[in-house]
Scaffold this active site. Structure first.
Site, PDB file in Angstrom:
ATOM      1  N   SER A 120      63.501  43.777 -33.891  1.00 58.45           N
ATOM      2  CA  SER A 120      64.930  43.465 -33.934  1.00 58.45           C
ATOM      3  C   SER A 120      65.614  43.660 -32.587  1.00 58.45           C
ATOM      4  O   SER A 120      66.743  43.198 -32.386  1.00 58.45           O
ATOM      5  CB  SER A 120      65.628  44.323 -34.996  1.00 58.45           C
ATOM      6  OG  SER A 120      65.193  43.986 -36.294  1.00 58.45           O
TER       7      SER A 120
ATOM      8  N   GLY B 113      64.915  41.269 -38.381  1.00 59.81           N
ATOM      9  CA  GLY B 113      64.590  40.494 -37.197  1.00 59.81           C
ATOM     10  C   GLY B 113      65.755  40.461 -36.230  1.00 59.81           C
ATOM     11  O   GLY B 113      66.829  41.001 -36.517  1.00 59.81           O
TER      12      GLY B 113
ATOM     13  N   GLY C  28      68.646  38.745 -33.434  1.00 58.59           N
ATOM     14  CA  GLY C  28      69.486  37.592 -33.183  1.00 58.59           C
ATOM     15  C   GLY C  28      70.446  37.227 -34.295  1.00 58.59           C
ATOM     16  O   GLY C  28      70.689  37.988 -35.236  1.00 58.59           O
TER      17      GLY C  28
ATOM     18  N   CYS D 171      68.121  43.970 -43.691  1.00 57.32           N
ATOM     19  CA  CYS D 171      68.777  43.766 -42.401  1.00 57.32           C
ATOM     20  C   CYS D 171      69.073  42.283 -42.165  1.00 57.32           C
ATOM     21  O   CYS D 171      69.891  41.705 -42.880  1.00 57.32           O
ATOM     22  CB  CYS D 171      67.939  44.391 -41.293  1.00 57.32           C
ATOM     23  SG  CYS D 171      68.863  44.707 -39.772  1.00 57.32           S
TER      24      CYS D 171
ATOM     25  N   GLN E 297      71.370  39.122 -44.405  1.00 60.59           N
ATOM     26  CA  GLN E 297      72.275  38.124 -43.854  1.00 60.59           C
ATOM     27  C   GLN E 297      71.799  36.706 -44.172  1.00 60.59           C
ATOM     28  O   GLN E 297      72.594  35.823 -44.523  1.00 60.59           O
ATOM     29  CB  GLN E 297      72.403  38.331 -42.351  1.00 60.59           C
ATOM     30  CG  GLN E 297      72.960  39.691 -41.964  1.00 60.59           C
ATOM     31  CD  GLN E 297      72.600  40.095 -40.547  1.00 60.59           C
ATOM     32  OE1 GLN E 297      72.285  39.261 -39.703  1.00 60.59           O
ATOM     33  NE2 GLN E 297      72.625  41.397 -40.269  1.00 60.59           N
TER      34      GLN E 297
ATOM     35  N   ASN F 110      69.813  49.042 -37.618  1.00 59.98           N
ATOM     36  CA  ASN F 110      69.668  48.367 -36.331  1.00 59.98           C
ATOM     37  C   ASN F 110      70.089  46.916 -36.505  1.00 59.98           C
ATOM     38  O   ASN F 110      69.283  46.063 -36.843  1.00 59.98           O
ATOM     39  CB  ASN F 110      68.222  48.446 -35.832  1.00 59.98           C
ATOM     40  CG  ASN F 110      68.019  47.642 -34.563  1.00 59.98           C
ATOM     41  OD1 ASN F 110      68.972  47.262 -33.888  1.00 59.98           O
ATOM     42  ND2 ASN F 110      66.764  47.369 -34.215  1.00 59.98           N
TER      43      ASN F 110
ATOM     44  N   GLY G 129      73.334  43.820 -35.253  1.00 60.61           N
ATOM     45  CA  GLY G 129      74.548  43.456 -34.549  1.00 60.61           C
ATOM     46  C   GLY G 129      75.383  42.420 -35.279  1.00 60.61           C
ATOM     47  O   GLY G 129      76.460  42.044 -34.817  1.00 60.61           O
ATOM     48  N   TYR G 130      74.871  41.933 -36.421  1.00 57.06           N
ATOM     49  CA  TYR G 130      75.598  40.995 -37.274  1.00 57.06           C
ATOM     50  C   TYR G 130      75.755  41.620 -38.656  1.00 57.06           C
ATOM     51  O   TYR G 130      75.005  42.532 -39.033  1.00 57.06           O
ATOM     52  CB  TYR G 130      74.850  39.663 -37.389  1.00 57.06           C
ATOM     53  CG  TYR G 130      74.869  38.843 -36.116  1.00 57.06           C
ATOM     54  CD1 TYR G 130      75.737  37.768 -35.966  1.00 57.06           C
ATOM     55  CD2 TYR G 130      74.015  39.154 -35.059  1.00 57.06           C
ATOM     56  CE1 TYR G 130      75.761  37.018 -34.793  1.00 57.06           C
ATOM     57  CE2 TYR G 130      74.034  38.412 -33.884  1.00 57.06           C
ATOM     58  CZ  TYR G 130      74.907  37.342 -33.758  1.00 57.06           C
ATOM     59  OH  TYR G 130      74.931  36.623 -32.598  1.00 57.06           O
TER      60      TYR G 130
ATOM     61  N   HIS H 263      67.690  50.033 -43.216  1.00 54.41           N
ATOM     62  CA  HIS H 263      66.230  50.035 -43.289  1.00 54.41           C
ATOM     63  C   HIS H 263      65.743  51.112 -44.260  1.00 54.41           C
ATOM     64  O   HIS H 263      65.572  52.273 -43.876  1.00 54.41           O
ATOM     65  CB  HIS H 263      65.629  50.264 -41.903  1.00 54.41           C
ATOM     66  CG  HIS H 263      65.676  49.043 -41.042  1.00 54.41           C
ATOM     67  ND1 HIS H 263      64.667  48.107 -41.028  1.00 54.41           N
ATOM     68  CD2 HIS H 263      66.616  48.584 -40.191  1.00 54.41           C
ATOM     69  CE1 HIS H 263      64.983  47.127 -40.190  1.00 54.41           C
ATOM     70  NE2 HIS H 263      66.167  47.403 -39.675  1.00 54.41           N
TER      71      HIS H 263
ATOM     72  N   GLU I 211      62.857  51.660 -45.378  1.00 56.50           N
ATOM     73  CA  GLU I 211      61.534  52.206 -45.052  1.00 56.50           C
ATOM     74  C   GLU I 211      61.629  53.423 -44.139  1.00 56.50           C
ATOM     75  O   GLU I 211      60.668  54.173 -44.006  1.00 56.50           O
ATOM     76  CB  GLU I 211      60.667  51.125 -44.412  1.00 56.50           C
ATOM     77  CG  GLU I 211      61.015  50.750 -42.991  1.00 56.50           C
ATOM     78  CD  GLU I 211      62.207  49.835 -42.852  1.00 56.50           C
ATOM     79  OE1 GLU I 211      62.572  49.505 -41.715  1.00 56.50           O
ATOM     80  OE2 GLU I 211      62.784  49.440 -43.896  1.00 56.50           O
TER      81      GLU I 211
END
Length: 359
Positions: free
Chosen positions: A45, A218, A220, A245, A249, A287, A289-290, A327, A329
């Protein structure tokens, strides 16, 4: 000791010490994690980003490959107050520029005030402020990486079976940059895991006839993962769906929701999340950013971030969908939410409504 420089949007250049030579650029982000640097540095990510550690000393328990989430270091460059020799040598061997001996408190403060920003890094014998500025000038935005999935996904399908009898459910894990511990969490619960390319076709998934479709984390902008969105749209209602994550989205966008870029994102191992049904708060690893700005008509928000009310969990009983922004996990991080994987696998079997169709 050789010099390093960090050029920031806005025009300033920060002096530093070179710990691994090279020139790089990327979106400058920070993590508040005080442990788990090996997991963070190998988390896909962080692709196309420059990772700043807010915790002052990184590397105080060495580098061990068994803790890696992937086989390579993913950030384009690394910034810290102080890196140990073990970590510096590892990054140098990986060809990842790294600098330290700068005020990361000030740097993190700038990111919090101005948001994640582009930066350029120059480190080593030929380093200069001008080289760092030139790297910055060539830096694209995260949404400009149209095919970032190709940089982090498997090229062809891979199948992993659990130890012992492989009589558990079959999981189709769409690899948009999956952490290895997601696969291991499913294997530990007896599932067979088919790791599929990020652009796998609906027909190939139908041929597998899995019990659940799971979209991974992942890097972006989720808008750039059109194939995965098509996949979710194709099988929604026919196959249980899960996501972590970026996966949350992608699922939301595929079902009519909207996503948005955050100012500086959530990155760390102490993000508090409130479950709206139980009124219980769990600590989580994050983790991203979107975020999901609007879940759309099909999904209900079941969990929210205590700090900013962003959506942390989405579900649909009618469609058999369960996703998490954080996350579960927990590599690294607290184990408060490991039961998410049990909940995902509980959707398989008798709860499956109709055979998979690629029509």
């Amino acid at each position: 000791m050789e010099s390093g420089y960090v050029a920031l949007e806005g025009g300033s250049v920060v002096d530093a010490r070179c710990r691994a030579p090279g020139t790089a650029h990327g979106e400058l982000v920070f993590t508040t994690a005080y442990t788990g640097y090996e997991e963070s540095l190998t988390d896909p990510s962080y692709e196309e980003q420059v990772l700043t550690f807010s915790y002052p000393l990184i590397g105080n328990y060495g580098v061990r490959a068994e803790r890696f989430e992937d086989g390579t270091v993913h950030p384009n460059a690394v910034v810290a107050r102080e890196l140990t020799d073990d970590v510096a040598e590892w990054l140098a061997d990986e060809g990842v520029p790294a600098v330290d001996h700068l005020d990361t408190r000030d740097l993190v403060g700038q990111i919090r005030e101005g948001g994640a920003m582009k930066c350029g890094i120059s480190a080593g014998p030929d380093a200069s402020p001008e080289a760092a500025k030139a790297a910055l000038a060539d830096c694209p935005g995260m949404s400009d990486h149209d095919d970032i999935g190709a940089q982090v996904s498997v090229a062809a399908a891979e199948t992993y079976e659990p130890e012992g009898a492989a009589d558990g459910p079959d999981v189709a894990l769409v690899d948009c940059g999956a952490k290895g511990s997601i696969r291991e969490s499913l294997l530990a619960r007896g599932a067979t895991v088919h790791v599929l390319p990020y652009d796998v076709s609906p027909g190939d998934v139908a041929d597998l006839d899995p019990d659940v479709l799971f979209v991974s984390n992942g890097p972006g902008d989720p808008a750039n993962f059109e194939a995965a969105q098509t996949l979710v749209s194709e099988f929604a209602g026919d196959l249980p769906l899960a996501g972590i994550c970026l996966g949350q989205q992608i699922v939301a966008r595929a079902l009519g929701g909207e996503t948005a870029k955050m100012d500086f994102g959530h990155r760390g191992v102490n993000q508090p999340v409130l479950d709206l049904d139980s009124d219980r708060v769990v600590m989580t690893t994050q983790n991203h950013g979107y975020t999901v700005a609007d879940p759309g008509p099909e999904l209900d928000v079941t969990q929210v971030n205590v700090n900013d009310d962003t959506a942390e969990g989405l579900e649909s009983d009618d469609l058999d969908v369960i996703t998490r922004q954080y996350h579960p996990e927990a590599n690294p991080g607290p184990h408060d939410s490991l039961d998410f994987f049990d909940d995902v696998l509980a959707m398989t079997g008798d709860s499956r409504r109709t055979p998979v169709s690629a029509d």
